[in-house]
Motif scaffolding. Structure first.
Motif, mmCIF file in Angstrom:
data_model
loop_
_atom_site.group_PDB
_atom_site.id
_atom_site.type_symbol
_atom_site.label_atom_id
_atom_site.label_comp_id
_atom_site.label_asym_id
_atom_site.label_seq_id
_atom_site.Cartn_x
_atom_site.Cartn_y
_atom_site.Cartn_z
ATOM 1 N N ASP A 116 5.538 -3.858 0.889
ATOM 2 C CA ASP A 116 5.968 -4.235 2.237
ATOM 3 C C ASP A 116 7.354 -3.669 2.541
ATOM 4 O O ASP A 116 7.601 -3.145 3.625
ATOM 5 C CB ASP A 116 5.983 -5.749 2.401
ATOM 6 N N PHE A 117 8.252 -3.776 1.569
ATOM 7 C CA PHE A 117 9.610 -3.272 1.739
ATOM 8 C C PHE A 117 9.604 -1.772 2.018
ATOM 9 O O PHE A 117 10.239 -1.293 2.947
ATOM 10 C CB PHE A 117 10.434 -3.581 0.485
ATOM 11 N N PHE A 118 8.855 -1.025 1.214
ATOM 12 C CA PHE A 118 8.831 0.425 1.400
ATOM 13 C C PHE A 118 8.092 0.829 2.667
ATOM 14 O O PHE A 118 8.416 1.859 3.265
ATOM 15 C CB PHE A 118 8.264 1.124 0.163
ATOM 16 N N SER A 119 7.138 0.040 3.108
ATOM 17 C CA SER A 119 6.467 0.364 4.369
ATOM 18 C C SER A 119 7.437 0.207 5.542
ATOM 19 O O SER A 119 7.345 0.936 6.524
ATOM 20 C CB SER A 119 5.219 -0.493 4.570
ATOM 21 N N ILE A 120 8.368 -0.712 5.430
ATOM 22 C CA ILE A 120 9.392 -0.870 6.461
ATOM 23 C C ILE A 120 10.238 0.389 6.556
ATOM 24 O O ILE A 120 10.563 0.871 7.633
ATOM 25 C CB ILE A 120 10.264 -2.113 6.179
ATOM 26 N N LEU A 121 10.582 0.958 5.412
ATOM 27 C CA LEU A 121 11.392 2.180 5.394
ATOM 28 C C LEU A 121 10.570 3.426 5.722
ATOM 29 O O LEU A 121 11.133 4.497 5.895
ATOM 30 C CB LEU A 121 12.047 2.352 4.024
ATOM 31 N N GLY A 122 9.260 3.273 5.812
ATOM 32 C CA GLY A 122 8.387 4.405 6.087
ATOM 33 C C GLY A 122 8.281 4.770 7.555
ATOM 34 O O GLY A 122 7.593 5.722 7.909
#
Length: 85
Positions: free
Chosen positions: A5-11
């Motif tokens: 979820d965290f990395f999808s935010i930065l994606g």
């Protein structure tokens, strides 16, 4: 799941542009919208996501809200990208 979820935010490109703008200065929604050439509404929406995730924090001055970057997160990402080049 939380990591994904965290990395999808930065994606998201728009969110990364917002983080880049905040890496240099504390800014309000209007300033970010002007820098990125986007509407205040779309910036506010993205800032809400970033704030809930803990990547940015905010402070109120009267009716205006100023956003700052939680530096460690963005700096680690940039360092990782620069190192891979």
């Amino acid at each position: 799941n939380k990591m994904a979820d965290f990395f999808s935010i930065l994606g998201d490109t728009t969110r990364v542009k917002i983080l880049d703008a905040l890496d240099k200065n504390e800014l309000c929604v209007c300033d970010i919208a002007n820098v990125l050439g986007m509407s205040k509404s779309s910036i506010s929406h993205q800032l809400g996501t970033l704030r809930r995730s803990g990547i940015v924090k905010c402070r109120k001055v009267g009716k205006e809200v100023f956003y700052t970057l939680v530096k460690e997160v963005f700096e680690v990402a940039i360092e990782h990208i620069e190192h891979k080049r």
